[in-house]
Enzyme design. Structure first.
Site, PDB file in Angstrom:
ATOM      1  N   SER A  42      38.305  37.348  47.089  1.00  0.00           N
ATOM      2  CA  SER A  42      38.297  37.115  45.789  1.00  0.00           C
ATOM      3  C   SER A  42      37.294  36.695  45.195  1.00  0.00           C
ATOM      4  O   SER A  42      36.366  36.032  45.658  1.00  0.00           O
ATOM      5  CB  SER A  42      39.671  35.878  45.800  1.00  0.00           C
ATOM      6  OG  SER A  42      40.792  36.168  46.223  1.00  0.00           O
ATOM      7  N   ILE A  43      37.157  36.851  43.821  1.00  0.00           N
ATOM      8  CA  ILE A  43      36.045  36.484  43.110  1.00  0.00           C
ATOM      9  C   ILE A  43      36.032  34.896  43.061  1.00  0.00           C
ATOM     10  O   ILE A  43      34.835  34.315  43.207  1.00  0.00           O
ATOM     11  CB  ILE A  43      36.066  37.084  41.433  1.00  0.00           C
ATOM     12  CG1 ILE A  43      35.853  38.472  41.749  1.00  0.00           C
ATOM     13  CG2 ILE A  43      35.326  36.511  40.820  1.00  0.00           C
ATOM     14  CD1 ILE A  43      35.689  39.360  40.422  1.00  0.00           C
TER      15      ILE A  43
ATOM     16  N   ASP B 203      51.675  27.690  40.286  1.00  0.00           N
ATOM     17  CA  ASP B 203      52.036  28.720  39.536  1.00  0.00           C
ATOM     18  C   ASP B 203      51.887  28.642  38.148  1.00  0.00           C
ATOM     19  O   ASP B 203      52.608  27.945  37.510  1.00  0.00           O
ATOM     20  CB  ASP B 203      53.488  29.101  40.037  1.00  0.00           C
ATOM     21  CG  ASP B 203      53.997  30.157  39.108  1.00  0.00           C
ATOM     22  OD1 ASP B 203      53.280  30.938  38.489  1.00  0.00           O
ATOM     23  OD2 ASP B 203      55.295  30.768  39.469  1.00  0.00           O
TER      24      ASP B 203
ATOM     25  N   ILE C 263      42.423  34.127  37.513  1.00  0.00           N
ATOM     26  CA  ILE C 263      43.879  34.619  37.857  1.00  0.00           C
ATOM     27  C   ILE C 263      44.157  35.766  36.737  1.00  0.00           C
ATOM     28  O   ILE C 263      43.885  35.815  35.623  1.00  0.00           O
ATOM     29  CB  ILE C 263      44.648  33.485  37.366  1.00  0.00           C
ATOM     30  CG1 ILE C 263      44.620  32.343  38.445  1.00  0.00           C
ATOM     31  CG2 ILE C 263      46.312  33.781  37.026  1.00  0.00           C
ATOM     32  CD1 ILE C 263      45.162  31.147  38.135  1.00  0.00           C
TER      33      ILE C 263
ATOM     34  N   ALA D 182      49.115  41.904  36.530  1.00  0.00           N
ATOM     35  CA  ALA D 182      50.063  43.039  35.663  1.00  0.00           C
ATOM     36  C   ALA D 182      50.646  44.071  36.663  1.00  0.00           C
ATOM     37  O   ALA D 182      50.316  44.238  37.915  1.00  0.00           O
ATOM     38  CB  ALA D 182      48.973  43.834  34.834  1.00  0.00           C
TER      39      ALA D 182
ATOM     40  N   TYR E  64      43.229  50.954  32.872  1.00  0.00           N
ATOM     41  CA  TYR E  64      43.376  49.393  32.838  1.00  0.00           C
ATOM     42  C   TYR E  64      44.449  49.052  31.898  1.00  0.00           C
ATOM     43  O   TYR E  64      44.983  47.794  31.934  1.00  0.00           O
ATOM     44  CB  TYR E  64      41.859  48.972  32.365  1.00  0.00           C
ATOM     45  CG  TYR E  64      41.526  47.440  32.738  1.00  0.00           C
ATOM     46  CD1 TYR E  64      41.750  47.125  34.176  1.00  0.00           C
ATOM     47  CD2 TYR E  64      41.444  46.534  31.855  1.00  0.00           C
ATOM     48  CE1 TYR E  64      41.427  45.856  34.538  1.00  0.00           C
ATOM     49  CE2 TYR E  64      41.199  45.268  32.195  1.00  0.00           C
ATOM     50  CZ  TYR E  64      41.067  45.203  33.545  1.00  0.00           C
ATOM     51  OH  TYR E  64      40.946  43.686  34.121  1.00  0.00           O
TER      52      TYR E  64
ATOM     53  N   LYS F  35      43.089  41.247  28.555  1.00  0.00           N
ATOM     54  CA  LYS F  35      41.749  40.632  28.573  1.00  0.00           C
ATOM     55  C   LYS F  35      41.024  40.172  27.203  1.00  0.00           C
ATOM     56  O   LYS F  35      40.295  39.532  26.851  1.00  0.00           O
ATOM     57  CB  LYS F  35      41.067  41.334  29.310  1.00  0.00           C
ATOM     58  CG  LYS F  35      40.904  41.650  30.771  1.00  0.00           C
ATOM     59  CD  LYS F  35      40.736  40.013  31.459  1.00  0.00           C
ATOM     60  CE  LYS F  35      41.136  40.337  32.935  1.00  0.00           C
ATOM     61  NZ  LYS F  35      41.214  38.947  33.809  1.00  0.00           N
TER      62      LYS F  35
ATOM     63  N   ILE G 184      34.857  44.931  41.304  1.00  0.00           N
ATOM     64  CA  ILE G 184      34.596  44.554  42.556  1.00  0.00           C
ATOM     65  C   ILE G 184      35.845  44.670  43.556  1.00  0.00           C
ATOM     66  O   ILE G 184      37.017  44.656  43.000  1.00  0.00           O
ATOM     67  CB  ILE G 184      34.077  43.107  42.662  1.00  0.00           C
ATOM     68  CG1 ILE G 184      32.994  42.841  42.099  1.00  0.00           C
ATOM     69  CG2 ILE G 184      34.187  42.528  44.113  1.00  0.00           C
ATOM     70  CD1 ILE G 184      32.529  41.056  41.707  1.00  0.00           C
TER      71      ILE G 184
ATOM     72  N   THR H  93      38.708  43.967  45.066  1.00  0.00           N
ATOM     73  CA  THR H  93      39.669  43.019  45.475  1.00  0.00           C
ATOM     74  C   THR H  93      41.350  43.398  45.488  1.00  0.00           C
ATOM     75  O   THR H  93      41.589  44.381  45.191  1.00  0.00           O
ATOM     76  CB  THR H  93      39.501  41.519  44.411  1.00  0.00           C
ATOM     77  OG1 THR H  93      40.093  42.189  43.100  1.00  0.00           O
ATOM     78  CG2 THR H  93      38.061  41.304  44.171  1.00  0.00           C
ATOM     79  N   LEU H  94      41.945  42.426  46.023  1.00  0.00           N
ATOM     80  CA  LEU H  94      43.431  42.750  46.009  1.00  0.00           C
ATOM     81  C   LEU H  94      43.919  43.258  44.587  1.00  0.00           C
ATOM     82  O   LEU H  94      44.538  44.116  44.445  1.00  0.00           O
ATOM     83  CB  LEU H  94      44.139  41.241  46.451  1.00  0.00           C
ATOM     84  CG  LEU H  94      45.726  41.216  46.919  1.00  0.00           C
ATOM     85  CD1 LEU H  94      45.550  42.292  48.014  1.00  0.00           C
ATOM     86  CD2 LEU H  94      45.955  40.016  46.971  1.00  0.00           C
TER      87      LEU H  94
HETATM   88  P1  NAD Z   1      42.425  38.538  43.330  1.00  0.00           P
HETATM   89  O1  NAD Z   1      43.789  39.261  43.563  1.00  0.00           O
HETATM   90  O2  NAD Z   1      41.647  38.132  44.690  1.00  0.00           O
HETATM   91  O3  NAD Z   1      42.598  37.217  42.532  1.00  0.00           O
HETATM   92  C1  NAD Z   1      43.837  37.032  41.456  1.00  0.00           C
HETATM   93  C2  NAD Z   1      44.346  35.821  41.657  1.00  0.00           C
HETATM   94  O4  NAD Z   1      45.541  35.462  40.703  1.00  0.00           O
HETATM   95  C3  NAD Z   1      44.998  35.693  43.063  1.00  0.00           C
HETATM   96  O5  NAD Z   1      44.786  34.450  43.733  1.00  0.00           O
HETATM   97  C4  NAD Z   1      46.324  35.353  42.806  1.00  0.00           C
HETATM   98  O6  NAD Z   1      47.346  34.697  43.297  1.00  0.00           O
HETATM   99  C5  NAD Z   1      46.286  34.757  41.550  1.00  0.00           C
HETATM  100  N1  NAD Z   1      47.718  34.860  40.429  1.00  0.00           N
HETATM  101  C6  NAD Z   1      48.212  35.686  40.048  1.00  0.00           C
HETATM  102  N2  NAD Z   1      49.514  35.477  39.628  1.00  0.00           N
HETATM  103  C7  NAD Z   1      49.515  33.998  39.407  1.00  0.00           C
HETATM  104  C8  NAD Z   1      50.293  33.019  39.100  1.00  0.00           C
HETATM  105  N3  NAD Z   1      51.559  33.189  38.505  1.00  0.00           N
HETATM  106  N4  NAD Z   1      50.028  31.766  39.241  1.00  0.00           N
HETATM  107  C9  NAD Z   1      48.694  31.548  39.937  1.00  0.00           C
HETATM  108  N5  NAD Z   1      47.905  32.263  40.543  1.00  0.00           N
HETATM  109  C10 NAD Z   1      48.271  33.641  40.058  1.00  0.00           C
HETATM  110  O7  NAD Z   1      41.515  39.505  42.442  1.00  0.00           O
HETATM  111  P2  NAD Z   1      40.387  39.144  41.813  1.00  0.00           P
HETATM  112  O8  NAD Z   1      39.556  40.584  41.280  1.00  0.00           O
HETATM  113  O9  NAD Z   1      39.464  38.273  42.436  1.00  0.00           O
HETATM  114  O10 NAD Z   1      40.569  38.549  40.119  1.00  0.00           O
HETATM  115  C11 NAD Z   1      40.184  37.297  39.763  1.00  0.00           C
HETATM  116  C12 NAD Z   1      40.057  37.487  38.424  1.00  0.00           C
HETATM  117  O11 NAD Z   1      38.791  38.234  38.134  1.00  0.00           O
HETATM  118  C13 NAD Z   1      41.129  38.100  37.383  1.00  0.00           C
HETATM  119  O12 NAD Z   1      41.183  37.545  36.130  1.00  0.00           O
HETATM  120  C14 NAD Z   1      40.614  39.535  37.353  1.00  0.00           C
HETATM  121  O13 NAD Z   1      41.168  40.440  36.144  1.00  0.00           O
HETATM  122  C15 NAD Z   1      39.287  39.347  37.174  1.00  0.00           C
HETATM  123  N6  NAD Z   1      38.102  40.648  37.105  1.00  0.00           N
HETATM  124  C16 NAD Z   1      38.288  41.325  38.359  1.00  0.00           C
HETATM  125  C17 NAD Z   1      37.481  42.250  38.453  1.00  0.00           C
HETATM  126  C18 NAD Z   1      37.642  43.209  39.851  1.00  0.00           C
HETATM  127  O14 NAD Z   1      37.018  44.291  39.614  1.00  0.00           O
HETATM  128  N7  NAD Z   1      37.971  42.679  40.847  1.00  0.00           N
HETATM  129  C19 NAD Z   1      36.497  42.520  37.541  1.00  0.00           C
HETATM  130  C20 NAD Z   1      36.227  41.738  36.416  1.00  0.00           C
HETATM  131  C21 NAD Z   1      37.428  40.687  36.381  1.00  0.00           C
END
Ligand code: NAD
Length: 259
Positions: free
Chosen positions: A20-21, A68, A96, A99, A159, A166, A195, A197-198
Protein backbone atom coordinates in the site's frame (compact mmCIF):
# COMPACT_ATOMS: atom_id res chain seq x y z
CA UNK A 1 14.96 24.45 10.38
CA UNK A 2 13.90 21.41 12.37
CA UNK A 3 12.98 18.70 9.88
CA UNK A 4 12.18 16.12 12.51
CA UNK A 5 8.54 15.15 13.03
CA UNK A 6 9.24 14.17 16.63
CA UNK A 7 6.44 15.15 18.96
CA UNK A 8 3.96 15.18 16.08
CA UNK A 9 1.12 12.74 15.40
CA UNK A 10 -0.25 11.82 11.97
CA UNK A 11 -3.24 9.74 10.94
CA UNK A 12 -2.55 7.36 8.04
CA UNK A 13 -5.71 6.03 6.39
CA UNK A 14 -5.58 3.17 3.88
CA UNK A 15 -2.87 0.66 4.75
CA UNK A 16 -4.13 -2.68 3.40
CA UNK A 17 -0.82 -4.52 3.07
CA UNK A 18 2.90 -3.95 2.64
CA UNK A 19 2.45 -2.77 -0.95
CA UNK A 20 0.00 0.00 0.00
CA UNK A 21 1.14 3.55 -0.76
CA UNK A 22 -0.12 4.42 2.73
CA UNK A 23 2.47 2.02 4.13
CA UNK A 24 5.26 3.83 2.24
CA UNK A 25 3.98 7.09 3.74
CA UNK A 26 3.78 5.57 7.22
CA UNK A 27 7.41 4.40 6.99
CA UNK A 28 8.71 7.80 5.88
CA UNK A 29 6.81 9.63 8.62
CA UNK A 30 7.97 7.10 11.22
CA UNK A 31 11.61 7.50 10.12
CA UNK A 32 11.19 11.25 10.59
CA UNK A 33 10.14 10.62 14.20
CA UNK A 34 6.35 10.94 13.93
CA UNK A 35 3.83 9.06 16.02
CA UNK A 36 1.38 7.20 13.78
CA UNK A 37 -2.30 6.48 13.99
CA UNK A 38 -3.59 3.90 11.53
CA UNK A 39 -7.16 3.57 10.34
CA UNK A 40 -8.35 0.59 8.30
CA UNK A 41 -11.56 -0.15 6.41
CA UNK A 42 -12.77 -3.21 8.33
CA UNK A 43 -11.78 -5.85 10.86
CA UNK A 44 -10.40 -7.90 7.96
CA UNK A 45 -7.40 -5.54 7.72
CA UNK A 46 -6.69 -5.09 11.42
CA UNK A 47 -4.18 -7.91 11.83
CA UNK A 48 -2.13 -7.04 8.76
CA UNK A 49 -1.97 -3.34 9.75
CA UNK A 50 -0.92 -4.20 13.33
CA UNK A 51 1.65 -6.75 12.09
CA UNK A 52 3.14 -4.18 9.69
CA UNK A 53 3.29 -1.49 12.40
CA UNK A 54 5.16 -4.01 14.59
CA UNK A 55 7.94 -4.06 11.99
CA UNK A 56 8.64 -0.32 12.44
CA UNK A 57 12.01 0.11 14.12
CA UNK A 58 12.64 2.08 17.29
CA UNK A 59 9.94 3.57 19.47
CA UNK A 60 6.56 2.52 18.22
CA UNK A 61 3.50 3.84 20.02
CA UNK A 62 1.10 3.53 17.09
CA UNK A 63 -2.65 3.42 17.60
CA UNK A 64 -5.26 1.61 15.47
CA UNK A 65 -8.89 2.36 14.65
CA UNK A 66 -11.40 0.83 12.28
CA UNK A 67 -12.99 3.44 9.99
CA UNK A 68 -15.18 2.64 7.00
CA UNK A 69 -15.30 5.95 5.11
CA UNK A 70 -18.73 5.20 3.61
CA UNK A 71 -20.19 5.63 7.11
CA UNK A 72 -20.45 9.22 8.43
CA UNK A 73 -21.09 8.05 11.99
CA UNK A 74 -17.99 5.84 11.88
CA UNK A 75 -15.85 8.74 10.66
CA UNK A 76 -17.09 11.10 13.38
CA UNK A 77 -16.70 8.41 16.05
CA UNK A 78 -13.19 7.51 14.89
CA UNK A 79 -11.92 11.08 15.17
CA UNK A 80 -13.68 11.57 18.52
CA UNK A 81 -11.91 8.44 19.76
CA UNK A 82 -8.59 9.70 18.41
CA UNK A 83 -9.15 13.07 20.10
CA UNK A 84 -9.91 11.36 23.41
CA UNK A 85 -6.82 9.16 23.10
CA UNK A 86 -4.18 11.62 21.81
CA UNK A 87 -5.74 15.09 21.83
CA UNK A 88 -3.98 16.88 19.01
CA UNK A 89 -2.93 15.60 15.56
CA UNK A 90 -0.70 17.41 13.06
CA UNK A 91 -1.81 15.86 9.80
CA UNK A 92 -3.63 13.16 7.95
CA UNK A 93 -2.82 11.03 4.89
CA UNK A 94 -5.94 9.97 2.97
CA UNK A 95 -4.91 6.99 0.79
CA UNK A 96 -8.30 5.51 0.00
CA UNK A 97 -10.01 4.62 -3.25
CA UNK A 98 -12.40 2.03 -4.65
CA UNK A 99 -14.25 1.32 -7.89
CA UNK A 100 -15.93 -1.81 -9.16
CA UNK A 101 -13.39 -3.88 -11.04
CA UNK A 102 -15.66 -4.46 -14.04
CA UNK A 103 -15.82 -0.68 -14.57
CA UNK A 104 -12.03 -0.32 -14.76
CA UNK A 105 -11.88 -1.80 -18.24
CA UNK A 106 -13.43 -1.18 -21.66
CA UNK A 107 -15.38 2.05 -22.10
CA UNK A 108 -16.24 4.74 -19.52
CA UNK A 109 -19.49 5.08 -21.43
CA UNK A 110 -20.77 1.91 -19.74
CA UNK A 111 -20.34 3.19 -16.18
CA UNK A 112 -23.41 2.36 -14.10
CA UNK A 113 -25.07 4.87 -11.76
CA UNK A 114 -24.23 2.66 -8.78
CA UNK A 115 -20.63 2.25 -9.91
CA UNK A 116 -20.27 6.00 -10.42
CA UNK A 117 -21.68 6.78 -6.97
CA UNK A 118 -19.59 4.11 -5.23
CA UNK A 119 -16.34 5.35 -6.80
CA UNK A 120 -17.11 8.97 -5.89
CA UNK A 121 -18.37 8.13 -2.42
CA UNK A 122 -15.28 6.19 -1.34
CA UNK A 123 -12.57 7.82 -3.46
CA UNK A 124 -13.62 11.47 -3.40
CA UNK A 125 -16.30 12.47 -0.88
CA UNK A 126 -14.45 10.67 1.92
CA UNK A 127 -11.70 13.33 1.81
CA UNK A 128 -14.20 16.06 2.69
CA UNK A 129 -15.79 13.94 5.41
CA UNK A 130 -12.46 13.12 7.09
CA UNK A 131 -11.16 16.68 6.70
CA UNK A 132 -14.26 17.98 8.54
CA UNK A 133 -14.04 15.35 11.29
CA UNK A 134 -10.29 15.81 11.82
CA UNK A 135 -10.29 19.63 11.80
CA UNK A 136 -10.94 20.05 15.55
CA UNK A 137 -7.93 17.80 16.27
CA UNK A 138 -5.58 20.04 14.24
CA UNK A 139 -5.76 22.92 16.70
CA UNK A 140 -2.01 23.59 16.25
CA UNK A 141 -2.37 23.69 12.45
CA UNK A 142 -1.92 20.71 10.18
CA UNK A 143 -1.35 19.14 6.81
CA UNK A 144 -3.81 16.91 4.96
CA UNK A 145 -2.68 14.95 1.93
CA UNK A 146 -4.60 12.80 -0.50
CA UNK A 147 -3.50 10.47 -3.28
CA UNK A 148 -4.49 11.20 -6.84
CA UNK A 149 -3.55 10.03 -10.35
CA UNK A 150 -2.99 11.44 -13.83
CA UNK A 151 -6.24 9.75 -14.94
CA UNK A 152 -8.09 12.63 -13.23
CA UNK A 153 -6.43 15.19 -15.52
CA UNK A 154 -6.26 13.28 -18.78
CA UNK A 155 -7.89 10.22 -20.26
CA UNK A 156 -5.99 7.09 -19.24
CA UNK A 157 -7.15 3.88 -20.87
CA UNK A 158 -9.28 1.72 -18.52
CA UNK A 159 -9.06 4.16 -15.58
CA UNK A 160 -12.59 5.32 -16.47
CA UNK A 161 -14.83 6.13 -13.51
CA UNK A 162 -11.83 6.30 -11.18
CA UNK A 163 -10.40 9.08 -13.34
CA UNK A 164 -13.62 11.04 -13.01
CA UNK A 165 -13.57 10.44 -9.23
CA UNK A 166 -9.94 11.66 -9.09
CA UNK A 167 -10.93 14.86 -10.92
CA UNK A 168 -13.59 15.37 -8.23
CA UNK A 169 -11.02 14.56 -5.53
CA UNK A 170 -8.54 17.11 -6.97
CA UNK A 171 -11.20 19.83 -7.00
CA UNK A 172 -12.33 18.89 -3.46
CA UNK A 173 -8.71 19.17 -2.32
CA UNK A 174 -8.55 22.76 -3.63
CA UNK A 175 -11.86 23.83 -2.06
CA UNK A 176 -10.79 22.27 1.24
CA UNK A 177 -7.42 24.06 1.02
CA UNK A 178 -9.30 27.34 0.69
CA UNK A 179 -11.66 26.60 3.59
CA UNK A 180 -9.00 25.30 5.96
CA UNK A 181 -6.13 27.68 5.18
CA UNK A 182 -7.41 30.25 7.70
CA UNK A 183 -7.07 27.56 10.38
CA UNK A 184 -3.44 26.97 9.34
CA UNK A 185 -4.37 23.60 7.86
CA UNK A 186 -2.88 22.88 4.43
CA UNK A 187 -4.41 20.42 1.94
CA UNK A 188 -2.47 18.94 -0.97
CA UNK A 189 -2.47 15.94 -3.27
CA UNK A 190 0.30 13.67 -4.48
CA UNK A 191 -0.23 12.37 -7.99
CA UNK A 192 1.70 9.11 -7.95
CA UNK A 193 2.84 7.21 -10.99
CA UNK A 194 1.59 3.64 -11.26
CA UNK A 195 2.71 1.35 -8.43
CA UNK A 196 1.73 -2.32 -8.21
CA UNK A 197 -0.72 -2.41 -5.28
CA UNK A 198 -3.94 -4.27 -4.48
CA UNK A 199 -6.03 -1.42 -5.94
CA UNK A 200 -3.84 -1.05 -9.02
CA UNK A 201 -4.40 -4.74 -9.85
CA UNK A 202 -8.04 -3.86 -10.49
CA UNK A 203 -7.15 -1.54 -13.40
CA UNK A 204 -7.23 -3.30 -16.79
CA UNK A 205 -3.85 -3.73 -18.58
CA UNK A 206 -1.92 -2.36 -15.61
CA UNK A 207 1.28 -4.08 -16.81
CA UNK A 208 1.09 -2.14 -20.05
CA UNK A 209 0.79 1.14 -18.14
CA UNK A 210 3.95 0.25 -16.20
CA UNK A 211 5.78 -0.67 -19.38
CA UNK A 212 4.92 2.68 -20.92
CA UNK A 213 6.45 4.45 -17.92
CA UNK A 214 9.67 2.51 -18.44
CA UNK A 215 9.75 3.46 -22.10
CA UNK A 216 8.52 7.08 -22.07
CA UNK A 217 8.74 8.73 -18.63
CA UNK A 218 11.72 11.12 -18.33
CA UNK A 219 13.24 8.98 -15.55
CA UNK A 220 12.52 5.76 -17.56
CA UNK A 221 11.38 3.85 -14.45
CA UNK A 222 8.31 3.58 -12.24
CA UNK A 223 8.29 5.38 -8.88
CA UNK A 224 8.47 3.56 -5.56
CA UNK A 225 6.35 3.63 -2.43
CA UNK A 226 9.37 5.19 -0.68
CA UNK A 227 9.51 8.10 -3.13
CA UNK A 228 5.84 8.84 -2.57
CA UNK A 229 6.38 8.44 1.18
CA UNK A 230 9.22 10.99 1.20
CA UNK A 231 7.09 13.53 -0.68
CA UNK A 232 4.39 12.97 1.93
CA UNK A 233 7.05 13.67 4.58
CA UNK A 234 7.87 16.96 2.80
CA UNK A 235 4.18 17.88 2.72
CA UNK A 236 3.76 17.04 6.42
CA UNK A 237 6.92 18.93 7.41
CA UNK A 238 7.56 22.66 7.79
CA UNK A 239 9.57 22.60 4.54
CA UNK A 240 6.23 22.85 2.68
CA UNK A 241 4.67 25.44 5.03
CA UNK A 242 3.86 27.77 2.12
CA UNK A 243 2.30 25.07 -0.07
CA UNK A 244 -1.43 24.35 -0.15
CA UNK A 245 -4.02 23.42 -2.78
CA UNK A 246 -1.26 21.84 -4.88
CA UNK A 247 -0.99 18.59 -6.85
CA UNK A 248 2.60 17.33 -6.73
CA UNK A 249 3.39 14.72 -9.37
CA UNK A 250 5.66 11.93 -8.14
CA UNK A 251 5.59 10.01 -11.40
CA UNK A 252 9.09 9.98 -12.93
CA UNK A 253 7.94 13.05 -14.88
CA UNK A 254 5.45 11.13 -17.02
CA UNK A 255 2.79 13.88 -16.82
CA UNK A 256 4.89 16.30 -18.91
CA UNK A 257 5.06 13.97 -21.91
CA UNK A 258 2.76 14.62 -24.86
CA UNK A 259 2.67 12.33 -27.88
P1 NAD B 1 -4.37 -0.13 -1.70
O1 NAD B 1 -5.35 -1.12 -2.20
O2 NAD B 1 -3.21 -0.66 -0.95
O3 NAD B 1 -5.08 0.99 -0.82
C1 NAD B 1 -6.43 1.37 -0.99
C2 NAD B 1 -7.01 1.46 0.39
O4 NAD B 1 -8.36 1.97 0.34
C3 NAD B 1 -7.08 0.09 1.08
O5 NAD B 1 -6.42 0.14 2.32
C4 NAD B 1 -8.58 -0.12 1.28
O6 NAD B 1 -8.88 -0.87 2.43
C5 NAD B 1 -9.03 1.33 1.41
N1 NAD B 1 -10.49 1.45 1.30
C6 NAD B 1 -11.29 1.05 0.28
N2 NAD B 1 -12.58 1.25 0.62
C7 NAD B 1 -12.59 1.79 1.87
C8 NAD B 1 -13.61 2.20 2.78
N3 NAD B 1 -14.91 2.10 2.48
N4 NAD B 1 -13.24 2.72 3.99
C9 NAD B 1 -11.94 2.84 4.32
N5 NAD B 1 -10.92 2.45 3.52
C10 NAD B 1 -11.25 1.93 2.31
O7 NAD B 1 -3.88 0.65 -3.02
P2 NAD B 1 -3.00 1.96 -3.22
O8 NAD B 1 -2.58 1.91 -4.63
O9 NAD B 1 -1.99 2.07 -2.15
O10 NAD B 1 -4.08 3.13 -3.10
C11 NAD B 1 -3.94 4.24 -2.20
C12 NAD B 1 -4.33 5.52 -2.92
O11 NAD B 1 -3.34 5.82 -3.90
C13 NAD B 1 -5.65 5.46 -3.68
O12 NAD B 1 -6.31 6.71 -3.56
C14 NAD B 1 -5.21 5.24 -5.11
O13 NAD B 1 -6.17 5.66 -6.06
C15 NAD B 1 -3.99 6.13 -5.11
N6 NAD B 1 -3.07 5.94 -6.24
C16 NAD B 1 -2.57 4.73 -6.51
C17 NAD B 1 -1.70 4.57 -7.57
C18 NAD B 1 -1.13 3.21 -7.92
O14 NAD B 1 -0.64 3.04 -9.03
N7 NAD B 1 -1.13 2.27 -7.02
C19 NAD B 1 -1.35 5.68 -8.36
C20 NAD B 1 -1.88 6.92 -8.05
C21 NAD B 1 -2.75 7.05 -6.97
Amino acid sequence: MNLSLEGRTYVVMGVANKRSIAWGIARSLHEAGARLIFTYASERFEKSVRDLADTLEGENNSLFYECDVTNDEAIIQTFENIQNDVGVIHGLAHCIAFANRDELKDEFLNTSRDGFLTAHNISSYSLTAVARASKPLMSEGGSIITMTYLGGEQVVQNYNVMGVAKASLDASMKYLANDLGKHNIRVNAISAGPIRTLSAKGVGDFNQILQEIEERAPLRRPVTQEEVGDTAYYLMSDLSRGVTGEVIHVDSGFNIIGY
